[in-house]
Scaffold this active site. Structure first.
Site, short mmCIF file in Angstrom:
data_model
loop_
_atom_site.label_atom_id
_atom_site.label_comp_id
_atom_site.label_asym_id
_atom_site.label_seq_id
_atom_site.Cartn_x
_atom_site.Cartn_y
_atom_site.Cartn_z
N GLU A 372 0.84 -1.22 0.00
CA GLU A 372 0.00 0.00 0.00
C GLU A 372 0.86 1.26 0.00
OE1 GLU A 372 -3.17 0.34 -0.27
OE2 GLU A 372 -3.81 -1.73 -0.10
N GLY A 373 1.95 1.22 -0.77
CA GLY A 373 2.90 2.33 -0.78
C GLY A 373 3.89 2.08 0.34
P1 FAD Z 1 10.40 -1.85 -4.77
O1 FAD Z 1 9.50 -0.87 -5.48
O2 FAD Z 1 11.39 -2.60 -5.60
O3 FAD Z 1 11.14 -1.08 -3.60
C1 FAD Z 1 12.22 -1.67 -2.88
C2 FAD Z 1 12.75 -0.63 -1.89
O4 FAD Z 1 13.17 0.54 -2.60
C3 FAD Z 1 11.65 -0.16 -0.92
O5 FAD Z 1 12.22 0.10 0.34
C4 FAD Z 1 11.18 1.14 -1.54
O6 FAD Z 1 10.62 2.04 -0.61
C5 FAD Z 1 12.47 1.67 -2.13
N1 FAD Z 1 12.22 2.59 -3.25
C6 FAD Z 1 11.65 2.33 -4.45
N2 FAD Z 1 11.58 3.45 -5.19
C7 FAD Z 1 12.10 4.44 -4.45
C8 FAD Z 1 12.31 5.83 -4.66
N3 FAD Z 1 11.97 6.45 -5.79
N4 FAD Z 1 12.90 6.54 -3.67
C9 FAD Z 1 13.25 5.95 -2.49
N5 FAD Z 1 13.08 4.65 -2.23
C10 FAD Z 1 12.50 3.90 -3.20
N6 FAD Z 1 0.39 -5.61 -4.67
C11 FAD Z 1 -0.80 -5.66 -5.37
O7 FAD Z 1 -0.90 -5.13 -6.48
N7 FAD Z 1 -1.88 -6.32 -4.85
C12 FAD Z 1 -1.84 -6.94 -3.64
O8 FAD Z 1 -2.85 -7.52 -3.22
C13 FAD Z 1 -0.61 -6.92 -2.89
N8 FAD Z 1 -0.50 -7.61 -1.72
C14 FAD Z 1 0.74 -7.71 -1.12
C15 FAD Z 1 0.90 -8.56 -0.01
C16 FAD Z 1 2.15 -8.71 0.58
C17 FAD Z 1 2.33 -9.67 1.71
C18 FAD Z 1 3.25 -7.94 0.12
C19 FAD Z 1 4.58 -8.06 0.79
C20 FAD Z 1 3.10 -7.11 -0.96
C21 FAD Z 1 1.85 -6.99 -1.61
N9 FAD Z 1 1.69 -6.21 -2.76
C22 FAD Z 1 0.50 -6.22 -3.46
C23 FAD Z 1 2.85 -5.57 -3.37
C24 FAD Z 1 3.25 -4.25 -2.72
O9 FAD Z 1 2.31 -3.26 -3.00
C25 FAD Z 1 4.66 -3.92 -3.24
O10 FAD Z 1 5.54 -4.85 -2.63
C26 FAD Z 1 5.08 -2.49 -2.93
O11 FAD Z 1 4.41 -1.58 -3.77
C27 FAD Z 1 6.60 -2.29 -3.12
O12 FAD Z 1 7.03 -2.77 -4.33
P2 FAD Z 1 8.30 -3.75 -4.42
O13 FAD Z 1 8.11 -4.84 -3.44
O14 FAD Z 1 8.46 -4.10 -5.85
O15 FAD Z 1 9.51 -2.89 -3.91
#
Ligand code: FAD
Length: 393
Positions: A372-373
């Site tokens: 959720e962000g």
């Molecule tokens: P990334 O985007 O790769 O980020 C990795 C790290 O880098 C994080 O710390 C992030 O804050 C940081 N980062 C990235 N960009 C920047 C920036 N510009 N500046 C500073 N820091 C940055 N998604 C759905 O669509 N539907 C769901 O139902 C859903 N359920 C979920 C359930 C679980 C248990 C989990 C763990 C995740 C779920 N998600 C779902 C996905 C979730 O929304 C994403 O994991 C989340 O948006 C972060 O994306 P990422 O994991 O690819 O991390």
């Protein structure tokens, strides 16, 4: 009273209507009776307690803040309070309800055709149909605008190809709201597609190895030239605004919900500290460092509750903005996570086992910190609001 009066130090109870209290207390009783006795087992086994779904539906939890189609039509405060009680049980159960209501039913309700609403919403409110929300992809999480999943129009149908990752409820869903890139009239856009279980080319598989939200289903979705009929496209929204508006809705609920996990950890730690004796038969609650931990926990719970309540009231008045939601999600999830860690410490060695709830809540909240962000992304939303400078790129 579902919880010790100590966590209501600022008498927020006085700011709630009888209806709001009743909604909360109904779910609180359900959590005490049906969830707490079994949730540790489900967490340990990595299973989702699906048998609880009819009970949730009966209490009006599914799509609780939506009007019509068999939904309970509650205000945002009631919705937040029932999510808080579910989260007091377990964040996996609360995640199920958030996704079903805010991320799947909400977009159908807000952007669907009348036919789609009639076809899906009553069954979803009754818990007969399960929904999920597919936005995140293996290579695009914080930056969903980069998504690669595509839908190409072919006569009356759309051909969907791509993959989604980390999708809550994915493998148990009857309908998935899937966001995909489209090209219409030479311009790129994003649309929402209602992909139904059993459509040829659509598969879902559970992601193994989670240490967090173990009592929740999290899946990868794959779409290999899935032919989605035109009647399954959400007609009333295009662009990132669609998924982002759903997330904004869900995040507000999450900001409210996480205080439930914090309260469970605080109450458990207080009780444990009063009963645990070390040095000369004195309870560890009598030591100043334990009292500091408990004081910090209570202080953050009270602040988080105030934030959540004010935000929910603003939402009901039509005044809540995405920046406010970012602030509340960022503050309350971090506070709950720190409370869970601190409570874990109060339990000493016992705190690292699943015999007591804090470590389960702590591990769950790690996911809530990311989904959720992420915490960092909400920091940048606030940074942009404060400075006018976009630091995302
Ligand atoms: P990334 O985007 O790769 O980020 C990795 C790290 O880098 C994080 O710390 C992030 O804050 C940081 N980062 C990235 N960009 C920047 C920036 N510009 N500046 C500073 N820091 C940055 N998604 C759905 O669509 N539907 C769901 O139902 C859903 N359920 C979920 C359930 C679980 C248990 C989990 C763990 C995740 C779920 N998600 C779902 C996905 C979730 O929304 C994403 O994991 C989340 O948006 C972060 O994306 P990422 O994991 O690819 O991390």
């Amino acid at each position: 009273m579902p919880r010790a009066e100590i966590t209501d130090l600022l008498l927020l109870e006085e700011l709630l209507t009888d209806e709001e209290k009743a909604a909360r207390d109904t779910v609180a009783r359900f959590v005490d009776k049906e969830v707490l006795p079994i949730i540790g087992h489900h967490f340990r086994e990595g299973t989702f307690p699906a048998h609880l779904i009819p009970g949730l539906a009966e209490m009006g939890v599914l799509g609780a803040n939506l009007q019509g189609y068999g939904c309970a039509g509650m205000n945002t405060v009631s919705y937040g309070l029932i999510l808080q009680e579910l989260e007091r049980g377990d964040s996996g159960l609360r995640s199920f309800a958030s996704v079903q209501g805010s991320l799947c039913m909400f977009p159908i309700h807000a952007y669907g055709s009348d036919e789609q609403k009639e076809r899906f919403l009553p069954g979803m409110a009754q818990g007969r149909l399960i929904g999920c929300f597919g936005l995140t992809e293996p290579d695009f999480g914080s930056n969903p605008g980069g998504m690669r999943t595509r839908a190409v129009k072919d006569g009356d149908t759309w051909v969907l190809t791509g993959a989604k990752a980390w999708i809550t409820n994915g493998a148990i869903a009857d309908v998935a709201v899937v966001w995909a890139k489209t090209e219409e009239g030479g311009a790129e856009s994003i649309r929402g597609f209602l992909v139904e279980k059993g459509m040829p080319g659509f598969t879902a598989r559970e992601i193994p190895g989670k240490f967090s939200l173990r009592a929740s289903v999290t899946s990868e979705l794959s779409f290999q030239e899935v032919r989605v009929p035109g009647r399954n496209v959400l007609p009333k929204v295009t662009g990132l605004r669609g998924p982002l508006s759903c997330l904004n809705n869900a995040r507000l609920g999450i900001a409210f919900a996480v205080t439930g996990a914090a309260i469970a950890c605080f109450e458990g730690a207080r009780e444990y500290a009063l009963s645990r004796k070390q040095f000369d038969g004195k309870s560890i609650a009598g030591y100043q460092l334990t009292q500091e931990k408990l004081a910090d926990m209570l202080q953050e719970i009270v602040k988080a509750q105030l934030l959540a309540l004010r935000l929910a009231r603003l939402k009901d008045e039509g005044k809540a903005t995405p920046v406010m939601v970012s602030l509340a999600k960022r503050n309350n999830v971090k506070a709950a996570l720190e409370i869970a860690r601190s409570a874990r410490g109060v339990y000493g060695a016992n705190g690292v086992t699943d015999a007591y709830p804090p470590v389960r809540h702590m591990l769950n909240l790690e996911s809530v910190f990311t989904y959720e962000g992420t915490h960092e992304v909400h920091t940048l939303v606030l940074g942009k609001a404060i400075t006018g400078i976009d630091a995302f790129n």
